[in-house]
Motif scaffolding. Structure first.
Motif: not given
Length: 221
Positions: A28-36
């Protein structure tokens, strides 16, 4: 510049409620472009559609089925002791990826390949593994704080490497290489799509964290 610059590794205890909360907080904090996540397709489906396998069912699949049954029972026992079903942090990452519309990647080795490698372990290691697995049905003290769990886990990993050199290589080192390779491919894919500074969050077991980070840090984009 190394690949590690673009990848944040969350090392989790698969049966720790605190790990699930940390996964949620970081995503929620980082708001990444992808999750692995440290899953393959078969285990991803199993987490989404949990089913109980009896020992009788496992026997029908031979040695491979029995090994998977024992590993499942070990995780179930730990989940009961620490108040969280196995893979809770992985389910949290899966759910958040869906809710936030973030691409989800499965980066681990196929479970059937892993099982076949285990079957090729030296007889001494297989026998010792079976004997130690029997303790899963015995009660053991509950740990109250995650820092105690992590300390115990680190000690366990050192002991595991000493007792099971072949299995350590198969279950830790080789999978570290595979997951790192898949993470690098994700970063390359995002860059090819025009994302200049990709942010990828990878959720893996604590035992894989340092190994994967070391590999990513040694490879240049």
């Amino acid at each position: 510049m190394s690949y590690l610059r673009y990848v944040k590794i969350i090392g989790t205890m698969h049966v720790s409620p605190e790990s699930r909360e940390r996964v949620r907080k970081v995503i929620l904090e980082q708001k990444p472009h992808a999750i692995a996540i440290e899953l393959d397709r078969r285990r991803f489906y199993a987490i989404q559609n949990p089913q109980k396998m009896s020992f009788e069912d496992a026997v029908k699949y031979g040695r491979k089925g029995i090994i998977q049954y024992v590993l499942t029972k070990v995780e179930e026992k730990l989940g009961e002791e620490f108040g969280m079903s196995p893979g809770g942090e992985m389910r949290e990452a899966i759910n958040l990826a869906g809710l936030l519309g973030i691409p989800l990647y499965l980066i681990d080795e196929d479970i059937n390949t892993i099982t076949m490698k285990i079957l090729k372990a030296p007889f001494r290691e297989k026998l010792l593994l079976i004997l130690e697995s029997l303790t899963v049905f015995l009660p053991f003290p509950r740990k109250e704080k995650e820092r105690d769990l992590i300390k115990d886990f680190k000690i366990m990993m050192v002991q595991f490497k000493r007792r099971y050199p072949y299995l350590y290589r198969v279950l830790l080192e080789e999978r570290n290489e595979i997951m790192a390779k898949n993470l690098m491919a994700i970063v390359d894919s995002l860059k090819a799509k025009g994302v200049k500074k990709p942010k990828v969050i990878a959720v893996v077991g604590l035992g894989h964290k340092r190994g994967v980070e070391r590999i990513l840090n040694s490879r240049k984009v």
